[in-house]
Design a protein around this motif. Sequence first.
Motif, mmCIF file in Angstrom:
data_model
loop_
_atom_site.group_PDB
_atom_site.id
_atom_site.type_symbol
_atom_site.label_atom_id
_atom_site.label_comp_id
_atom_site.label_asym_id
_atom_site.label_seq_id
_atom_site.Cartn_x
_atom_site.Cartn_y
_atom_site.Cartn_z
ATOM 1 N N GLN A 3 0.853 -1.181 0.000
ATOM 2 C CA GLN A 3 0.000 0.000 0.000
ATOM 3 C C GLN A 3 0.895 1.240 0.000
ATOM 4 O O GLN A 3 1.852 1.321 0.753
ATOM 5 C CB GLN A 3 -0.891 0.013 1.245
ATOM 6 N N ASN A 16 -7.588 4.616 -2.309
ATOM 7 C CA ASN A 16 -7.648 3.742 -3.477
ATOM 8 C C ASN A 16 -9.072 3.759 -4.006
ATOM 9 O O ASN A 16 -10.018 3.570 -3.247
ATOM 10 C CB ASN A 16 -7.249 2.312 -3.112
ATOM 11 N N SER A 68 -4.657 5.041 -6.899
ATOM 12 C CA SER A 68 -4.424 5.567 -5.565
ATOM 13 C C SER A 68 -4.160 7.049 -5.752
ATOM 14 O O SER A 68 -3.137 7.433 -6.335
ATOM 15 C CB SER A 68 -3.223 4.871 -4.927
#
Length: 132
Positions: A3, A16, A68
């Motif tokens: 992430q 996201n 993202s």
Amino acid sequence: MKQMYHSNDPCVSLINSHLVWCPKRRQKMVGDRRTTRLDELMRETASELECAMVALEIMPDHLPPVVSATPHWVPNHIVGRFKGKTSRIVRQEFPFLQRMPSLGTRSYVWSTTGHVSADTIRRYSEAQRTRG
């Protein structure tokens, strides 16, 4: 895939989002060269917007990228930049597409991915390619 948190003083964020939009009348818009070019344009636009492309599987009748994004971009501006740039350039490079009044509809879906990991999103996106 790890992430990726965006850091911009004083904000740290992880946003996201799953986006989906379709060509007009869901016409089959992709082919070998067009698919490659769409992929390049989508990734180029993401970097211009300071977004990370989490997953991108270009389907024959829709585009479902997962990005993202940073919080300083409003969702409709992100979608508008992706749709506008790709449509304009693809129509310039593939003249037969200019016969259509426009490539895409004005509608789109924007959905946050919540606590789903980027790996799960990528696996889902890759699995969509094998569906009929």
